[in-house]
Design an enzyme around this catalytic site. Structure first.
Site, PDB file in Angstrom:
ATOM      1  CD  GLU A 343      49.690  49.469   6.965  1.00 44.29           C
ATOM      2  OE1 GLU A 343      49.473  50.561   7.479  1.00 44.29           O
ATOM      3  OE2 GLU A 343      48.871  48.514   7.032  1.00 44.29           O
ATOM      4  CG  HIS A 443      41.339  46.538   9.544  1.00 47.14           C
ATOM      5  ND1 HIS A 443      42.153  46.987  10.567  1.00 47.14           N
ATOM      6  CD2 HIS A 443      42.022  46.825   8.404  1.00 47.14           C
ATOM      7  CE1 HIS A 443      43.261  47.509  10.076  1.00 47.14           C
ATOM      8  NE2 HIS A 443      43.201  47.436   8.754  1.00 47.14           N
TER       9      HIS A 443
HETATM   10 ZN   LIG Z   1      46.170  49.448   4.817  1.00 52.74          ZN
END
Ligand SMILES: [Zn+2]
Length: 485
Positions: A343, A443
């Site tokens: 993804e 992230h």
């Molecule tokens: Zn994600």
């Protein structure tokens, strides 16, 4: 959540609390004599989810023991194998669906300010940064160039004459106020524009490198990675995210005069690697060839263990099968768990799945994706026409004891991986979670298991399981409609 399309997810949301639904409720009760789905079954599913520790155990395995799962890594391959095996042990029918995935490897990232107004002789300052996925490498000795600071694309255009051979810094702030308002996706979308497209725009003007201000609200000098996209045929340039504090520093210094920086990035783009989507079907009792998808993505960024993006989502979706197994419940249609591959930096798993069902879209009745972090479940997000919302009332009522009564209508995409299905008219759903602090860790090197509250995880599993069962049990599937984007 990571792709460009995912960033549009929260646009034009209509927020409906359960109490404000009363006119809609009346409309439904005038037309509905019997419940469409047994409320007692939904209540049992909720209670089973709130008392199971299956998801927590499997999330701990995925994150603490297997670790970061970037496409092409041995950890992602192991995650695919182990989640497939866990699904087989539950008695689901498991298929591995192959997909070739990009194989980008981070390498080292260093930067220092080597000249700026007021620099004492002999002084250089190191910056905190991380390469963006898809970045090219700098020359081995590093790239030394002037930094051109811009705050948006208009300013980039205005300063286009200065860009060639230099390094552009996009200093666009993440608007935490939006996140605090419950619109974290919008905040991500605004700042994310520069991470996704900034390097490409700078490269087009001849830039030697690009930097972006890290996205996120915590500002603990944590660089925030993620993919940056170059156009077809465009040669990638070195691209990295500076910690927010360091973007501020460079911007302050540049207000007084030219700032020069040496950037060293050593990422590699290797040949595409083999990976798989994990597909696990829990057969329906009447219409086993019709499917309600419940899903999350198995891959993660490599700076941490991807606990909140998207360990929580993928394991929470897998846990739906465990709950149905525990209660020995087979709804009318099949519930199909999908653990998506890739993804974060390619969406190849999503593309492979869509290609496999494109000729049989009638079999894809609804699609749920969970990829919005580890917050408490507030309820459900539904990309459906607003006149359908009353039909979802039994889900809200079943989730009422855990406070997840919210119903958020979205006009467009609710999940990057299910978006092709949504675009083809398949109704899309997601758990609606508290995402005010999702982008504090998302992230970054801090996306680790300690950021997950086990109770919040349970509330997400309960939401996913109740919704998946409800959609799979409806006497008739929801009709198709066209999304607006
Ligand atoms: Zn994600």
């Amino acid at each position: 959540m990571s792709t460009v399309a995912a960033l549009r997810a929260v646009a034009a949301a209509l927020v409906v609390g359960v109490s404000s639904l009363s006119p809609l409720r009346e409309a439904v009760s005038e037309t509905t004599d019997t419940p469409t789905v047994d409320p007692a079954a939904l209540a049992r599913i909720r209670d089973a989810a709130m008392s199971s520790d299956w998801a927590w155990r499997h999330l701990a395995r995925l994150t603490d023991e297997i670790g970061p799962r970037l496409s092409g890594s041995p950890q992602l391959a192991l995650a695919v194998t182990e989640v497939a095996e866990a699904m087989r042990q539950l008695g689901a029918r498991v298929t591995l669906q192959p997909a070739k995935v990009p194989h980008w490897v981070r390498g080292d990232a260093q930067a220092q300010l080597v000249d700026y107004p007021g620099r004492p002789a002999g002084i250089a300052q190191r910056l905190a940064l991380t390469a963006l996925g898809g970045s090219a490498a700098t020359p081995e000795k590093g790239l030394t160039a002037r930094v051109i600071v811009v705050h948006d694309m208009t300013e980039l255009t205005a300063r286009a004459g200065l860009v060639r051979g230099n390094i552009v810094l996009f200093d666009s702030r993440f608007d935490q106020r939006l996140a605090d308002n419950g619109d974290a996706g919008d905040a991500y979308s605004q700042a994310g524009r520069y991470r996704f497209n900034g390097a490409s725009a700078a490269a087009k003007l001849g830039a030697a490198g690009a930097l972006v201000r890290s996205i996120g609200g915590a500002n603990f000098r944590l660089p925030h990675t993620g993919v940056t996209l170059f156009k077809e045929g465009q040669t990638p340039i070195p691209a990295a995210a500076l910690a927010a504090e360091d973007a501020d520093l460079v911007t302050r210094l540049a207000e007084s005069g030219p700032v020069t920086l040496t950037l060293l990035l050593t990422p590699k783009t290797l040949p595409d690697a083999d990976s798989d989507n994990v597909i696990a079907d829990w057969p329906g009792r009447e219409k086993p060839d019709e499917y309600v998808i419940v899903s999350g993505h198995l891959d993660s960024w490599d700076l941490a263990t991807g606990a909140t993006d998207d360990g929580v989502g993928v394991i929470g979706a897998a846990a739906v099968i465990e709950i149905l197994k525990e209660l020995d419940l087979h709804p009318r249609r099949s519930v199909r768990f999908i653990g998506w591959t890739n993804e974060e930096n390619g969406g190849r798993g999503s593309k492979a799945y869509f290609a496999s069902v494109a000729q049989a879209l009638d079999t894809q009745c609804a699609a749920i994706e969970s990829d919005d972090g580890a917050g408490r479940s507030i309820g459900i997000a539904a990309a459906v026409p607003k006149e359908w919302l009353p039909a979802l009332r039994p889900v809200q009522e079943a989730l009422s004891p855990i406070g997840a009564t919210g119903l958020l209508r979205r006009d467009g995409e609710v999940g990057a991986d299910i978006n092709p299905l949504q675009q083809a008219g398949v109704p899309g759903f997601a758990p609606w979670v508290d995402a005010r602090h999702y982008f504090d860790y998302h992230h970054t090197a801090a996306d680790t298991l300690d950021k997950v509250d086990p109770q919040n995880l349970k509330s997400q599993v309960a939401t996913l399981a109740v919704l998946a069962y409800f959609l799979a049990e409806l006497p008739e599937p929801l009709p198709r409609f066209k999304t607006s984007d």
